[in-house]
Design an enzyme around this catalytic site. Structure first.
Site, short mmCIF file in Angstrom:
data_model
loop_
_atom_site.label_atom_id
_atom_site.label_comp_id
_atom_site.label_asym_id
_atom_site.label_seq_id
_atom_site.Cartn_x
_atom_site.Cartn_y
_atom_site.Cartn_z
N LYS A 5 -13.12 -27.71 5.30
CA LYS A 5 -13.60 -27.92 6.66
C LYS A 5 -14.10 -26.60 7.21
CE LYS A 5 -10.86 -28.21 10.37
NZ LYS A 5 -11.44 -27.30 11.43
N THR B 11 -29.77 -34.61 23.32
CA THR B 11 -29.42 -33.31 22.75
C THR B 11 -28.59 -33.48 21.48
OG1 THR B 11 -29.47 -32.23 24.90
CG2 THR B 11 -28.19 -31.14 23.19
N THR C 192 -5.14 -33.36 18.53
CA THR C 192 -3.71 -33.42 18.20
C THR C 192 -2.88 -32.46 19.05
OG1 THR C 192 -4.10 -31.92 16.34
CG2 THR C 192 -3.97 -34.27 15.85
N ASP D 9 -17.09 -29.35 11.18
CA ASP D 9 -16.29 -29.77 12.33
C ASP D 9 -16.74 -29.02 13.58
OD1 ASP D 9 -14.23 -30.67 13.98
OD2 ASP D 9 -12.81 -29.18 13.24
N LEU D 10 -17.83 -29.51 14.20
CA LEU D 10 -18.37 -28.86 15.39
C LEU D 10 -18.15 -29.68 16.67
CD1 LEU D 10 -21.71 -27.35 14.02
CD2 LEU D 10 -19.45 -26.29 14.16
N LYS D 11 -17.71 -30.91 16.52
CA LYS D 11 -17.32 -31.76 17.65
C LYS D 11 -18.39 -31.80 18.75
CE LYS D 11 -12.35 -30.82 17.07
NZ LYS D 11 -12.41 -29.63 16.19
N ASP E 206 -22.54 -33.90 24.21
CA ASP E 206 -23.60 -33.54 25.15
C ASP E 206 -24.36 -34.81 25.51
OD1 ASP E 206 -25.65 -32.01 26.57
OD2 ASP E 206 -25.03 -30.30 25.34
N ILE E 207 -25.46 -34.68 26.21
CA ILE E 207 -26.25 -35.87 26.52
C ILE E 207 -26.81 -36.44 25.21
CG2 ILE E 207 -26.79 -35.05 28.84
CD1 ILE E 207 -29.62 -34.39 27.81
N ARG F 58 -3.27 -23.94 8.30
CA ARG F 58 -2.32 -22.85 8.11
C ARG F 58 -1.26 -23.09 7.04
NH1 ARG F 58 -1.51 -22.25 14.51
NH2 ARG F 58 -2.16 -24.42 14.29
N GLN G 127 0.58 -27.82 17.38
CA GLN G 127 0.30 -29.25 17.30
C GLN G 127 1.44 -30.03 17.96
OE1 GLN G 127 -2.55 -30.11 16.07
NE2 GLN G 127 -3.08 -29.03 14.22
N ARG H 69 1.83 -31.24 8.51
CA ARG H 69 2.65 -30.09 8.16
C ARG H 69 3.65 -30.49 7.09
NH1 ARG H 69 -0.79 -27.99 10.64
NH2 ARG H 69 -0.68 -26.54 12.39
#
Length: 232
Positions: free
Chosen positions: A32, A68, A119, A59-61, A64-65, A211, A190, A181
């Site tokens: 990712k 765009t 999360t 993973d840029l999430k 916007d309108i 992590r 989290q 985890r």
């Protein structure tokens, strides 16, 4: 694509990420690439990691309108990633526009998934900060249903919600679950977490692990442990 472990490469430079990936001699983990690395290095980092043979979840999430997001997804579709995402809270119209932009002229496209609730969000913060008074479980299912209705392939959700998402949206609707985890590990910041084995049992299709692998004394061993526990 079948069940798999996605390693969250949350590094701030290509030197760091390549030093990490070089430990996996002969292995090509699904990775990712999040905001930190993408904003530090730009689109070239996606191309370089892809050239090494890795599958990529970008993973840029986006949120916007609709217009765009549509244009931005058209740009991202040229990077040849395997999965990308947006926020389901951007509305069905935005998600439909994203799907249009992501689809290439030949009809192919990466998988597109939506973030329901992060999360790190729990009921208290959702009510106090976002003024959403409905139970978090109901909100997640509503967002997931909107994503499915918009034609998306799945959602990012807590592993605690994966089974219910499948019950609501169908078994082929993908669940990509961070907040995983090891049973003997630290949960960090989290709120809603589960072990890889529990995530498998409850029906997660992909787990995203950062992590517990990237900060491990032996990242390769931690990755292989994840695979054993989740994929079998």
């Amino acid at each position: 694509m079948g069940r798999d472990v996605i390693v969250a490469c949350d590094f701030s430079s290509k030197e760091e990420v390549f030093a990490f990936l070089d430990k996996f001699s002969g292995k090509k983990p699904f990775v990712k690439i999040g905001m930190e690395l993408y904003y530090a290095e730009g689109p070239s980092i996606v191309k370089e990691i892809k050239a090494r043979g890795h599958k990529i979840f970008l993973d840029l999430k986006l949120h916007d309108i609709p217009n765009t997001v549509k244009k931005s997804m058209a740009v991202l579709s040229n990077l040849d990633v395997d999965i990308t995402n947006l926020h389901a809270s951007g509305t069905k119209r935005m998600m439909e526009a994203a799907l249009e932009g992501l689809t290439r002229p030949d009809g192919t496209r990466p998988l597109l998934i939506a973030v329901t609730q992060l999360t790190s969000t729990d009921q208290e913060s959702m009510e106090n900060d976002l003024l959403i008074k409905e139970p978090i479980d109901k909100v997640v299912m509503h967002y997931a249903k909107n994503a499915a209705d918009a034609g998306l392939d799945g959602v990012v959700c807590s592993p605690l919600e994966a089974e219910k998402v499948h019950n609501t949206c169908g078994k082929d609707f993908l669940t990509i679950t961070p907040g995983v985890r090891f049973a003997d590990g630290d949960i960090g910041d989290q709120k809603r977490v589960m072990t890889p084995e529990q995530a498998k049992l409850i029906g997660s299709d992909y787990i995203v692990v950062g992590r517990p692998i990237t900060a491990a004394a032996d990242p390769v061993a931690a990755y292989e442990r994840c695979l054993r526990e989740f994929v079998g």
